[in-house]
Design a protein around this motif. Structure first.
Motif, PDB file in Angstrom:
ATOM      1  N   LEU A  10      32.929  30.233  47.257  1.00  0.00           N
ATOM      2  CA  LEU A  10      32.974  31.142  46.114  1.00  0.00           C
ATOM      3  C   LEU A  10      31.877  32.179  46.248  1.00  0.00           C
ATOM      4  O   LEU A  10      30.790  31.876  46.737  1.00  0.00           O
ATOM      5  N   VAL A  11      32.173  33.410  45.838  1.00  0.00           N
ATOM      6  CA  VAL A  11      31.150  34.460  45.836  1.00  0.00           C
ATOM      7  C   VAL A  11      30.913  34.946  44.410  1.00  0.00           C
ATOM      8  O   VAL A  11      31.837  34.986  43.584  1.00  0.00           O
ATOM      9  N   LYS A  12      29.650  35.285  44.136  1.00  0.00           N
ATOM     10  CA  LYS A  12      29.262  35.890  42.867  1.00  0.00           C
ATOM     11  C   LYS A  12      28.806  37.313  43.176  1.00  0.00           C
ATOM     12  O   LYS A  12      28.095  37.537  44.162  1.00  0.00           O
ATOM     13  N   ALA A  13      29.202  38.250  42.328  1.00  0.00           N
ATOM     14  CA  ALA A  13      28.897  39.641  42.622  1.00  0.00           C
ATOM     15  C   ALA A  13      28.722  40.447  41.338  1.00  0.00           C
ATOM     16  O   ALA A  13      29.078  39.992  40.238  1.00  0.00           O
ATOM     17  N   GLY A  62      26.549  47.025  37.685  1.00  0.00           N
ATOM     18  CA  GLY A  62      26.127  45.883  36.878  1.00  0.00           C
ATOM     19  C   GLY A  62      26.893  45.683  35.587  1.00  0.00           C
ATOM     20  O   GLY A  62      26.632  44.723  34.849  1.00  0.00           O
ATOM     21  N   PHE A  63      27.846  46.558  35.295  1.00  0.00           N
ATOM     22  CA  PHE A  63      28.612  46.407  34.056  1.00  0.00           C
ATOM     23  C   PHE A  63      29.748  45.388  34.183  1.00  0.00           C
ATOM     24  O   PHE A  63      30.387  45.044  33.189  1.00  0.00           O
ATOM     25  N   VAL A  64      29.997  44.904  35.395  1.00  0.00           N
ATOM     26  CA  VAL A  64      31.023  43.879  35.612  1.00  0.00           C
ATOM     27  C   VAL A  64      30.433  42.769  36.479  1.00  0.00           C
ATOM     28  O   VAL A  64      29.890  43.036  37.558  1.00  0.00           O
ATOM     29  N   ARG A  65      30.508  41.543  35.963  1.00  0.00           N
ATOM     30  CA  ARG A  65      30.190  40.364  36.779  1.00  0.00           C
ATOM     31  C   ARG A  65      31.498  39.896  37.412  1.00  0.00           C
ATOM     32  O   ARG A  65      32.512  39.765  36.720  1.00  0.00           O
ATOM     33  N   ALA A  66      31.453  39.626  38.704  1.00  0.00           N
ATOM     34  CA  ALA A  66      32.687  39.301  39.414  1.00  0.00           C
ATOM     35  C   ALA A  66      32.513  38.032  40.242  1.00  0.00           C
ATOM     36  O   ALA A  66      31.468  37.814  40.860  1.00  0.00           O
ATOM     37  N   TYR A  67      33.554  37.218  40.243  1.00  0.00           N
ATOM     38  CA  TYR A  67      33.560  35.966  40.996  1.00  0.00           C
ATOM     39  C   TYR A  67      34.912  35.868  41.717  1.00  0.00           C
ATOM     40  O   TYR A  67      35.948  36.229  41.152  1.00  0.00           O
ATOM     41  N   ALA A  77      38.857  38.900  32.745  1.00  0.00           N
ATOM     42  CA  ALA A  77      40.168  38.811  33.386  1.00  0.00           C
ATOM     43  C   ALA A  77      40.082  37.686  34.406  1.00  0.00           C
ATOM     44  O   ALA A  77      39.191  37.690  35.260  1.00  0.00           O
ATOM     45  N   VAL A  78      40.977  36.722  34.294  1.00  0.00           N
ATOM     46  CA  VAL A  78      40.975  35.574  35.197  1.00  0.00           C
ATOM     47  C   VAL A  78      42.323  35.511  35.914  1.00  0.00           C
ATOM     48  O   VAL A  78      43.376  35.537  35.275  1.00  0.00           O
ATOM     49  N   GLY A  79      42.281  35.454  37.237  1.00  0.00           N
ATOM     50  CA  GLY A  79      43.490  35.295  38.038  1.00  0.00           C
ATOM     51  C   GLY A  79      43.432  34.000  38.822  1.00  0.00           C
ATOM     52  O   GLY A  79      42.448  33.734  39.519  1.00  0.00           O
ATOM     53  N   LEU A 106      36.611  38.276  36.374  1.00  0.00           N
ATOM     54  CA  LEU A 106      35.827  39.470  36.090  1.00  0.00           C
ATOM     55  C   LEU A 106      35.353  39.406  34.648  1.00  0.00           C
ATOM     56  O   LEU A 106      36.147  39.111  33.748  1.00  0.00           O
ATOM     57  N   GLN A 107      34.089  39.651  34.411  1.00  0.00           N
ATOM     58  CA  GLN A 107      33.534  39.618  33.062  1.00  0.00           C
ATOM     59  C   GLN A 107      32.888  40.968  32.762  1.00  0.00           C
ATOM     60  O   GLN A 107      32.038  41.446  33.514  1.00  0.00           O
ATOM     61  N   ILE A 108      33.325  41.570  31.658  1.00  0.00           N
ATOM     62  CA  ILE A 108      32.854  42.889  31.265  1.00  0.00           C
ATOM     63  C   ILE A 108      31.580  42.749  30.436  1.00  0.00           C
ATOM     64  O   ILE A 108      31.559  42.056  29.423  1.00  0.00           O
TER      65      ILE A 108
END
Length: 293
Positions: free
Chosen positions: A5-8, A13-18, A157-159, A178-180
């Motif tokens: 898993l990657v965290k980004a 910085g307005f979106v946390r992404a995994y 948003a979760v896929g 993705l977290q806003i």
């Protein structure tokens, strides 16, 4: 490719992404539970969602996702932690439904479109945190998204995606979250929404050889994705004989004596991994003493 898993961060910085590739992790659960086609996809999506939520925790903190829908699959339970460990089970693993109207695996038909979606977080405090929302879809990606928006007030948003072979084995599995963050512009949100509509299924991207980093780049091509961390993920069950011994003690001396008299022993089976633990008459007699004490 090993599961990880990657965290980004993206969009300054307005979106946390995994993003996570979890093919072997889900395949291990399929083998242990001998799930059929539709149940494989339902359990797999739930485990991928559990990994994504678990990746937001610190170290030994852990969480449980309970999906209790009105479909034939019955309850789905997933445990995960901040180390990338996940385990899960589905009450009725032998579920194989016809494809839905879109020609896709009918996860909603297995899970149901009504019920309760619960997340319990054990953060090492006196009381665990528990959040609960209704099942809004049964496809599960939308249900994780709705939980995050309503219970944790994080627009997300979760896929979640699992590609199942005709023999019920897992060909590819993975997902993204993705977290806003507060302050994100309408342009950022609109760009993400537009991209989500045209994105292929994550399992298709993984099957084509894309890594979690590449999945995020595909999802947000102009967002300046900055990878912060990578973490291996795996199916891992922490059951052991001592834990089952403690559970037997809680049954009480009378129940333990009945096991000795009627069955001359006991066998405990872990719901999550299928491992079996045998207790002979002498071991049960010792546990009975502890129960009395």
């Amino acid at each position: 490719m090993k599961d990880y898993l990657v965290k980004a961060l993206a969009y300054d910085g307005f979106v946390r992404a995994y993003a996570v590739s979890a093919t072997e992790t889900v395949a291990e659960a399929q083998r242990r539970h001998q799930t059929w086609h539709t149940a494989s996809a339902a359990l797999g999506r739930s485990m991928v969602g559990g990994l994504l939520l678990g990746s937001t925790l610190k170290g030994d903190d852990k969480l449980t996702v309970k999906i209790q829908g009105n479909g034939p699959a019955g309850a789905i339970i997933v445990d995960s932690n901040g180390h990338g460990d996940v385990k899960g089970y589905i009450k009725n693993p032998q579920i194989s439904l016809p494809l839905n109207a879109a020609g896709k695996i009918d996860v909603r038909g297995a899970v149901g479109d009504q019920g309760i979606f619960t997340v319990i977080k054990d953060l090492g405090l006196k009381e665990p945190f528990s959040g609960q929302t209704p099942i809004v879809s049964g496809e599960l990606g939308e249900d994780f998204t709705y939980y995050l928006a309503v219970s944790e007030q994080v627009p997300s948003a979760v896929g979640l995606s699992v590609l199942v072979e005709t023999d019920d084995t897992i060909r590819a599995a993975g997902g993204f979250m993705l977290q806003i963050m507060p302050g994100a512009s309408e342009e950022i949100i609109a760009a993400i929404e537009a991209r989500l509509k045209e994105l292929p299924r994550v399992s298709t991207l993984i099957d084509e050889g894309q890594t979690p980093e590449e999945i995020l780049a595909t999802l947000m091509p102009d967002a300046g994705v900055e990878i912060l961390d990578t973490m291996p993920v795996q199916f891992h069950c922490d059951c052991n004989k001592d834990k089952f011994a403690t559970a037997i003690i809680t049954l009480g001396a009378k129940e333990i004596q009945a096991m000795i008299d009627e069955d001359h022993g006991a066998e405990a089976v872990c719901s999550f991994c299928g491992n079996k633990y045998h207790f002979d008459e002498n071991e049960l007699a010792e546990l009975k003493k502890e129960a009395i004490a």
